[in-house]
Scaffold this active site. Structure first.
Site, PDB file in Angstrom:
ATOM      1  N   GLU A 290      38.167  57.043  55.868  1.00  0.00           N
ATOM      2  CA  GLU A 290      38.225  56.381  54.554  1.00  0.00           C
ATOM      3  C   GLU A 290      38.744  57.312  53.464  1.00  0.00           C
ATOM      4  OE1 GLU A 290      34.977  52.738  54.614  1.00  0.00           O
ATOM      5  OE2 GLU A 290      34.778  54.297  53.109  1.00  0.00           O
ATOM      6  N   HIS A 319      33.670  61.669  81.940  1.00  0.00           N
ATOM      7  CA  HIS A 319      33.938  60.736  83.036  1.00  0.00           C
ATOM      8  C   HIS A 319      34.588  59.457  82.524  1.00  0.00           C
ATOM      9  CE1 HIS A 319      31.680  63.287  85.854  1.00  0.00           C
ATOM     10  NE2 HIS A 319      31.041  63.631  84.746  1.00  0.00           N
ATOM     11  N   LYS A 433      37.019  43.311  51.359  1.00  0.00           N
ATOM     12  CA  LYS A 433      35.850  42.698  50.714  1.00  0.00           C
ATOM     13  C   LYS A 433      36.291  41.510  49.863  1.00  0.00           C
ATOM     14  CE  LYS A 433      32.809  46.776  50.338  1.00  0.00           C
ATOM     15  NZ  LYS A 433      32.008  47.652  49.465  1.00  0.00           N
TER      16      LYS A 433
HETATM   17  O1  PA5 Z   1      32.141  54.792  51.877  1.00  0.00           O
HETATM   18  C1  PA5 Z   1      32.245  53.746  51.274  1.00  0.00           C
HETATM   19  O2  PA5 Z   1      32.506  53.709  50.071  1.00  0.00           O
HETATM   20  C2  PA5 Z   1      32.011  52.425  51.970  1.00  0.00           C
HETATM   21  O3  PA5 Z   1      31.906  52.595  53.343  1.00  0.00           O
HETATM   22  C3  PA5 Z   1      30.721  51.806  51.457  1.00  0.00           C
HETATM   23  O4  PA5 Z   1      29.647  52.659  51.723  1.00  0.00           O
HETATM   24  C4  PA5 Z   1      30.476  50.464  52.114  1.00  0.00           C
HETATM   25  O5  PA5 Z   1      31.573  49.624  51.893  1.00  0.00           O
HETATM   26  C5  PA5 Z   1      29.214  49.821  51.554  1.00  0.00           C
HETATM   27  O6  PA5 Z   1      29.314  49.726  50.161  1.00  0.00           O
HETATM   28  P1  PA5 Z   1      28.031  49.592  49.266  1.00  0.00           P
HETATM   29  O7  PA5 Z   1      27.196  50.808  49.432  1.00  0.00           O
HETATM   30  O8  PA5 Z   1      28.555  49.431  47.885  1.00  0.00           O
HETATM   31  O9  PA5 Z   1      27.291  48.375  49.738  1.00  0.00           O
END
Ligand code: PA5
Length: 463
Positions: A290, A319, A433
């Site tokens: 990310e 394996h 989202k």
């Molecule tokens: O790292 C990130 O920003 C995302 O993976 C969020 O943690 C994930 O989308 C969940 O978002 P939130 O904590 O706002 O519910």
């Protein structure tokens, strides 16, 4: 000394040749950019990169421990409702620092932990059938306070709690971790009077494990959160130096950059030789993907940057994956997570001494065999000219796990500078989202829904 170390001997040209290994001059050329990258990241401490400051939030740590003490013995189950950065750290800490069989036999007074990081109706539906509301505490975790998956789970379990316990009593079974001011979840906290903790500004999901996001569930299941943050603080100190050769975060960031940019290795495999560390490999996969997987550079150029993280577990994946790793395309580099001192030593009894196929195992230990297999895989990869490094944990403790978390967060932040991308946004996740909101008929998303409907293929090809 319990310092987590990186052995990068086998990532160098001297070990795997110049085509696939890094030459000393190549590494040296990243020393000055690395130092500049580190300076620019650290200059944001106490400002917009508040995750850098998390190890020193003593008041928050005390509040977490006070809350955990106040509910100790009251619940048999703690359930984290969260996803992505609001779940992966919780699982990583629990699997690293508690027994793999914790939920079968929790230590006296401690609850079992479940991290429901999916809305798969079978996963959630089975849990709905299985859990007893009277003995369960839900930790709802969402930085934004509006993630559809987490909010949907919250609505499902809240309704079950209210039905079983009543409007008033259900409130003691919910503790929320979210933004201090923004988001629907914070408004709900105010309305219901739920206990709550704050995800501070400047702490994105994947950098939040050392905030209440990861520390609260850890404290509830008996993990030494002070040890964790002390480890992180110790690593922060080690990584203050701008000298690449002395700073493991700068070294690892440079290796990642060079492996992809100079050695054509877009795939970064984290090979955890420890079941306990497999959750850390999952956590790191999100952090890397990310943070660096971006369409645009910071200047707005289309770059489609980013490495592809892969996670493997030793010896299991020897394996399954190692055939590919040793003989397949030269498109990967490898990071072993190794543990010098496992907690257990398991003797292999001698038997069938007339059969050499098993006799050689008798009288040895599973830990010796495990170590030999890790070393064997490392040697095989190196001889096949596959660059690899080992991140060595002297033992798996809160302190070493805290070190690892901070090390990798800082390394990825520096990688962001090397790759020229913003390591702290996630427009691709947000796009998904938004599309989900539109498809669920959320008010305000009508235009996006119309666009999606209009772009559906007129003649889907299905076989
Ligand atoms: O790292 C990130 O920003 C995302 O993976 C969020 O943690 C994930 O989308 C969940 O978002 P939130 O904590 O706002 O519910």
């Amino acid at each position: 000394m319990d310092r987590v170390r990186i052995d990068f001997t086998n990532a160098l040209a001297a070990a795997v040749g110049t085509e696939h290994g890094i030459e000393e001059e190549e590494l040296a050329r990243l020393a000055a950019p690395g130092a500049a990258a580190l300076a620019s990241v650290l200059a944001r401490r106490g400002k917009d990169l508040r995750w850098l400051d998390l190890p020193w939030q003593e008041k928050v740590h005390e509040a977490i421990l006070d809350y955990a003490a106040s509910v100790q013995g009251r619940f048999r189950n703690v359930v984290v409702l969260g996803i992505g950065g609001s779940a992966l750290g919780n699982t990583a800490l629990h699997t690293a620092l508690n027994s793999p069989y914790h939920n079968l036999r929790p230590p006296a007074g401690l609850p079992r932990l479940f991290v429901l990081d999916n809305i798969d109706p079978d996963l959630v539906g089975e849990f709905l059938d299985a859990f007893d509301p009277a003995e369960t505490l839900f930790n709802v975790v969402s930085k934004s306070g509006g993630t559809a998956e987490t909010m949907a789970q919250f609505l499902v379990f809240r309704a079950r709690l209210v039905a079983a316990l009543g409007e008033e009593a259900h409130r003691d079974h919910v503790v929320v971790t979210t933004d201090e001011r923004a988001g629907a979840l914070r408004e709900i906290v105010e309305r219901e009077g739920y206990a709550s903790f704050v995800v501070p500004d400047g702490v994105g999901g994947r950098f939040s494990v050392l905030s209440p996001v990861g520390l609260l569930s850890s404290a509830l299941v008996g993990i030494d959160v002070k040890g964790l943050v002390a480890g992180a603080a110790a690593m922060a100190e080690v990584c203050e130096t701008p000298e690449l050769g002395e700073n493991p975060a700068l070294t690892y960031a440079a290796l990642q950059r060079l492996m992809q940019a100079r050695k054509a290795k877009p795939i970064a495999v984290t090979f955890a030789y420890s079941h306990r560390l497999a959750g850390l490999a999952d956590w790191y996969a999100q952090l890397l993907a990310e943070s660096l997987g971006k369409r645009l550079s910071r200047e707005g150029r289309v770059v489609h940057a980013g490495p592809t993280p892969v996670r493997a577990v030793g010896v299991t994946d020897q394996h399954s994956q190692v055939q590919l790793y040793v003989e397949g395309p030269f498109d990967k580099w490898f990071t072993f997570l190794a543990v010098e001192r496992p907690d257990h030593s398991v003797a292999i009894p001698a038997a069938y001494e007339d059969r050499e196929g098993v006799a050689y195992l008798g009288g040895r230990t599973l830990d010796e065999l495990f170590e030999a297999e890790r070393e064997g895989t490392r040697i095989a990869l190196t001889e096949a000219r596959r660059p690899n490094v080992s991140i060595v944990f002297p033992a798996v403790t809160p302190h070493t796990v805290g070190q690892y978390l901070y090390l990798m967060e800082l390394a990825v932040a520096v990688m962001g500078e090397h790759y020229g991308v913003d390591a702290f946004d996630q427009p691709g996740v947000e796009a998904g989202k938004i599309a989900a909101h539109a498809l669920m008929g959320r008010r305000g998303y009508e235009k996006r829904r119309a666009e999606i409907e209009a772009s559906r293929p007129k003649q889907p090809r299905i076989v």
